[in-house]
Design a protein around this motif. Structure first.
Motif, mmCIF file in Angstrom:
data_model
loop_
_atom_site.group_PDB
_atom_site.id
_atom_site.type_symbol
_atom_site.label_atom_id
_atom_site.label_comp_id
_atom_site.label_asym_id
_atom_site.label_seq_id
_atom_site.Cartn_x
_atom_site.Cartn_y
_atom_site.Cartn_z
ATOM 1 N N LEU A 94 -76.936 -22.253 -36.630
ATOM 2 C CA LEU A 94 -76.727 -23.633 -36.208
ATOM 3 C C LEU A 94 -76.001 -23.627 -34.872
ATOM 4 N N LEU A 95 -76.669 -24.125 -33.842
ATOM 5 C CA LEU A 95 -76.048 -24.276 -32.539
ATOM 6 C C LEU A 95 -75.828 -25.759 -32.276
ATOM 7 N N VAL A 96 -74.592 -26.128 -31.982
ATOM 8 C CA VAL A 96 -74.216 -27.522 -31.836
ATOM 9 C C VAL A 96 -73.913 -27.838 -30.372
ATOM 10 N N VAL A 97 -74.592 -28.856 -29.848
ATOM 11 C CA VAL A 97 -74.268 -29.356 -28.513
ATOM 12 C C VAL A 97 -72.979 -30.160 -28.636
ATOM 13 N N GLY A 98 -71.908 -29.601 -28.125
ATOM 14 C CA GLY A 98 -70.604 -30.230 -28.255
ATOM 15 C C GLY A 98 -70.230 -31.037 -27.031
ATOM 16 N N GLY A 99 -68.942 -31.286 -26.881
ATOM 17 C CA GLY A 99 -68.450 -32.057 -25.750
ATOM 18 C C GLY A 99 -67.331 -31.341 -25.032
ATOM 19 N N ALA A 100 -67.146 -31.678 -23.763
ATOM 20 C CA ALA A 100 -66.077 -31.065 -22.976
ATOM 21 C C ALA A 100 -64.705 -31.486 -23.472
ATOM 22 N N GLY A 101 -64.618 -32.665 -24.081
ATOM 23 C CA GLY A 101 -63.331 -33.164 -24.540
ATOM 24 C C GLY A 101 -62.636 -32.268 -25.538
ATOM 25 N N ALA A 102 -63.398 -31.417 -26.219
ATOM 26 C CA ALA A 102 -62.833 -30.523 -27.229
ATOM 27 C C ALA A 102 -62.254 -29.245 -26.641
ATOM 28 N N LEU A 103 -62.391 -29.049 -25.332
ATOM 29 C CA LEU A 103 -61.877 -27.832 -24.688
ATOM 30 C C LEU A 103 -60.386 -27.958 -24.407
ATOM 31 N N PHE A 104 -59.671 -26.864 -24.591
ATOM 32 C CA PHE A 104 -58.237 -26.837 -24.289
ATOM 33 C C PHE A 104 -58.011 -26.777 -22.779
ATOM 34 N N ASP A 118 -55.521 -38.734 -17.909
ATOM 35 C CA ASP A 118 -56.541 -39.304 -17.035
ATOM 36 C C ASP A 118 -57.955 -39.201 -17.609
ATOM 37 N N TYR A 119 -58.058 -38.855 -18.905
ATOM 38 C CA TYR A 119 -59.387 -38.800 -19.502
ATOM 39 C C TYR A 119 -59.932 -40.224 -19.609
ATOM 40 N N PRO A 120 -61.188 -40.449 -19.215
ATOM 41 C CA PRO A 120 -61.746 -41.820 -19.221
ATOM 42 C C PRO A 120 -61.716 -42.438 -20.616
ATOM 43 N N HIS A 122 -63.274 -44.922 -21.876
ATOM 44 C CA HIS A 122 -64.550 -45.309 -22.468
ATOM 45 C C HIS A 122 -65.287 -44.125 -23.092
ATOM 46 N N LEU A 123 -64.877 -42.907 -22.728
ATOM 47 C CA LEU A 123 -65.498 -41.710 -23.299
ATOM 48 C C LEU A 123 -64.735 -41.166 -24.505
ATOM 49 N N LEU A 124 -63.549 -41.699 -24.739
ATOM 50 C CA LEU A 124 -62.691 -41.140 -25.775
ATOM 51 C C LEU A 124 -63.287 -41.228 -27.186
ATOM 52 N N PRO A 125 -63.934 -42.328 -27.586
ATOM 53 C CA PRO A 125 -64.493 -42.362 -28.936
ATOM 54 C C PRO A 125 -65.498 -41.240 -29.209
ATOM 55 N N VAL A 126 -66.394 -40.991 -28.268
ATOM 56 C CA VAL A 126 -67.380 -39.937 -28.497
ATOM 57 C C VAL A 126 -66.733 -38.556 -28.377
ATOM 58 N N ALA A 127 -65.700 -38.434 -27.532
ATOM 59 C CA ALA A 127 -64.983 -37.162 -27.429
ATOM 60 C C ALA A 127 -64.251 -36.848 -28.730
ATOM 61 N N ASN A 128 -63.620 -37.854 -29.316
ATOM 62 C CA ASN A 128 -62.954 -37.655 -30.607
ATOM 63 C C ASN A 128 -63.957 -37.296 -31.695
ATOM 64 N N ALA A 129 -65.132 -37.942 -31.648
ATOM 65 C CA ALA A 129 -66.167 -37.645 -32.638
ATOM 66 C C ALA A 129 -66.660 -36.213 -32.500
ATOM 67 N N GLY A 130 -66.838 -35.769 -31.255
ATOM 68 C CA GLY A 130 -67.263 -34.391 -31.036
ATOM 69 C C GLY A 130 -66.224 -33.392 -31.511
ATOM 70 N N ASN A 131 -64.952 -33.719 -31.307
ATOM 71 C CA ASN A 131 -63.887 -32.848 -31.789
ATOM 72 C C ASN A 131 -63.835 -32.824 -33.312
ATOM 73 N N ASP A 132 -64.123 -33.968 -33.941
ATOM 74 C CA ASP A 132 -64.198 -34.023 -35.412
ATOM 75 C C ASP A 132 -65.278 -33.079 -35.936
ATOM 76 N N VAL A 133 -66.405 -33.050 -35.240
ATOM 77 C CA VAL A 133 -67.497 -32.150 -35.636
ATOM 78 C C VAL A 133 -67.032 -30.699 -35.585
ATOM 79 N N LEU A 134 -66.325 -30.343 -34.520
ATOM 80 C CA LEU A 134 -65.807 -28.979 -34.401
ATOM 81 C C LEU A 134 -64.844 -28.653 -35.538
ATOM 82 N N THR A 135 -63.972 -29.584 -35.870
ATOM 83 C CA THR A 135 -63.024 -29.380 -36.967
ATOM 84 C C THR A 135 -63.746 -29.164 -38.285
ATOM 85 N N ILE A 136 -64.796 -29.932 -38.520
ATOM 86 C CA ILE A 136 -65.590 -29.790 -39.747
ATOM 87 C C ILE A 136 -66.220 -28.407 -39.819
#
Length: 214
Positions: A94-104, A118-120, A122-136
């Protein structure tokens, strides 16, 4: 290698589909709306991601998860991943297309890009969702995942150069002051990882050493 692409009509998924075809892999588009598929020579399965079954996925060697959802449906990122992990075969990659927001953004790995001041917004909801996927993924019993983050600037118009670097789960900052990857080069990186299996169970980033000419 038989590959299924969930979300094969989206921005990432469509270019990953084209790259898969270019490399002569056996590919099936797994999509919610067949009318959005731009090619008529590709086999497809028309199904809502939450209605996918183990039987549908059982014959694939690799599933590429390029699912996208925004606005009021951003919660589907988490729900779809939870569902997918219930039905995927434990021998299927399983290869998941993630988001940059999850990077340290620091070496101590305390702050992620999405949590910087300074993270935009309007992008935060999808960034949080992408990070949730990584946590799962990290907390699941399924082991054959790879979460692939584009970097800070994900450029749809960027060229397909074939020159990319695979990084860690830390955001790279290059000598031009930021980091970039084109959608086309990101697609190459996804297919290379599907073939080479170098980063199983890891969160990685993909970036270019040079700026793209747009």
């Amino acid at each position: 290698m038989k590959i299924g692409i969930i979300g094969a009509t989206g921005r990432s998924g469509s270019l990953i589909l084209e790259e898969t075809i270019r490399n002569s892999h056996d590919v099936v588009a797994i999509i919610r709306d067949a009318k959005k598929l731009r090619r008529n020579d590709i086999p497809f399965i028309e199904v809502d991601a939450l209605n996918l079954t183990a039987k549908v996925l059982q014959d694939f060697n690799v599933i590429i998860h390029a699912f996208g959802s925004w606005g009021k449906n951003v919660h589907l990122h988490k729900e779809v991943m939870e569902h997918l992990l219930k039905i995927i075969n434990d021998t299927t990659r399983l290869l998941v297309v993630g988001g940059a927001g999850a990077l340290f953004v620091n070496k101590k790995k305390q702050i992620k890009l999405k949590d910087t001041s300074d993270y935009p917004s309007h992008l935060l909801p999808v960034a949080n969702a992408g990070n949730d996927v990584l946590t799962i993924l990290k907390s699941s019993d399924y082991n054959l995942w790879t979460y692939v983050s584009p970097v800070e600037h994900f450029i749809f118009e960027g060229d397909r150069t074939g020159n990319y670097v695979t990084g860690t789960d830390e955001l790279p900052v290059l000598n031009y002051g930021t980091s970039e990857i084109s959608y086309a080069d990101f697609a190459i990186a996804i297919l290379d990882e599907a073939k080479n299996r170098n980063y199983i169970g890891k969160h990685i980033s993909v970036y270019s050493l040079e700026k793209y000419t747009i």
